[in-house]
Design a protein around this motif. Structure first.
Motif, PDB file in Angstrom:
ATOM      1  N   PRO A 194       0.804  -1.232   0.000  1.00  0.00           N
ATOM      2  CA  PRO A 194       0.000   0.000   0.000  1.00  0.00           C
ATOM      3  C   PRO A 194       0.834   1.277   0.000  1.00  0.00           C
ATOM      4  N   ASN A 195       1.969   1.257   0.649  1.00  0.00           N
ATOM      5  CA  ASN A 195       2.767   2.470   0.783  1.00  0.00           C
ATOM      6  C   ASN A 195       3.882   2.585  -0.249  1.00  0.00           C
ATOM      7  N   ASN A 215      -1.710   2.900  -2.593  1.00  0.00           N
ATOM      8  CA  ASN A 215      -3.062   2.950  -2.017  1.00  0.00           C
ATOM      9  C   ASN A 215      -3.806   4.234  -2.370  1.00  0.00           C
TER      10      ASN A 215
END
Length: 268
Positions: free
Chosen positions: A10-11, A38
């Motif tokens: 996600p990051n 994300n």
């Protein structure tokens, strides 16, 4: 360097080339999406993900997502990114070509079994029979031909009326680039050339071509257009050129270079 042995997290931050059917998605600001994974708005998880290089100080990633279509106007071809920068276009061309490779090598062409990606290089491997495939690159020659301060330009049946470019053709098995240039010119317009000089190269997603550019001198012959391939071809003076490719393209650069050489000759 293209890497597949990384996970989508996600990051994970970078610039994203989201590819669908040979086109690339742009944000509402008509820009390539940037930021963390994300922050992307995707309608489905990407089918393929890999690192394809760097743009500036950012990592550049390819996301292959065949369901991510909300607005057709948001999708562009790599050619439409030519005016952004050469680096952006090259990465866009790479993204589209790698996406095509991933799509067309899911199964082995030798035994039909499922293929898996090799983690240390861009290749697909069949674990059953050992057949390994690499992305196809089709070399193509571009030839700018001069005669008495004129340039030969042609219009193929793929181009609109009024748009002309230099001659081009694919290299055949067992040919050198120079042999291909001489053959293609003879086949397409019926003339003989000599004194080929290499200009440069440019990756081109057509869909997986590498353009190699030459300039050459006219030797003999009258223009005879190849049926079903060349609609029309003429000798043009450099001060009366028709519409030609953008100078960001290799063909446009060759035309500009020959025009400059012609102008220098007149000045002396």
């Amino acid at each position: 360097m293209i890497k597949h042995s990384i996970r989508v997290t996600p990051n994970r931050k970078g610039i994203w080339f989201i590819v669908n059917r040979g086109r690339i998605w742009l944000s509402a600001k008509r820009e390539l999406p940037q930021g963390t994974y994300n922050e992307l708005i995707l309608s489905a998880e990407p089918e393929q993900f890999c690192l394809i290089g760097q743009l500036g100080d950012q990592d550049a990633y390819l996301l292959v997502n065949h369901d991510h279509i909300a607005n057709e106007d948001e999708w562009v071809t790599p050619r439409e990114l030519l005016t952004v920068s050469e680096e952006t276009f090259q990465l866009a061309a790479r993204a589209v070509q790698v996406a095509l490779f991933l799509q067309t090598h899911r199964f082995c062409g030798q035994c039909g079994s499922a293929m898996s990606l090799v983690s240390w290089e861009l290749a697909a491997l069949c674990n059953k029979c050992g057949h390994r495939c690499y992305p196809r690159i089709a070399p193509c020659v571009l030839v700018g031909i001069v005669k008495d301060n004129q340039i030969l330009l042609a219009r193929s049946n793929r181009h609109r009326a009024g748009f002309f470019s230099i001659l081009a053709g694919f290299v055949e098995s067992g040919e050198t680039l120079e042999q291909a240039a001489v053959r293609e010119v003879k086949e397409e317009v019926g003339i003989d050339i000599a004194n080929l000089r290499y200009v440069g190269s440019q990756p081109w997603p057509f869909p997986h071509s590498l353009m190699t550019g030459f300039i050459a001198d006219y030797v003999a012959g009258d223009i005879v257009c190849q049926p079903h391939e060349i609609e029309e071809a003429y000798w043009f003076s450099f001060d009366q050129l028709p519409e030609t490719p953008l100078e960001q393209t290799l063909s446009g650069q060759i035309i500009a270079q020959l025009k400059q050489i012609s102008g220098n000759k007149k000045a002396t």
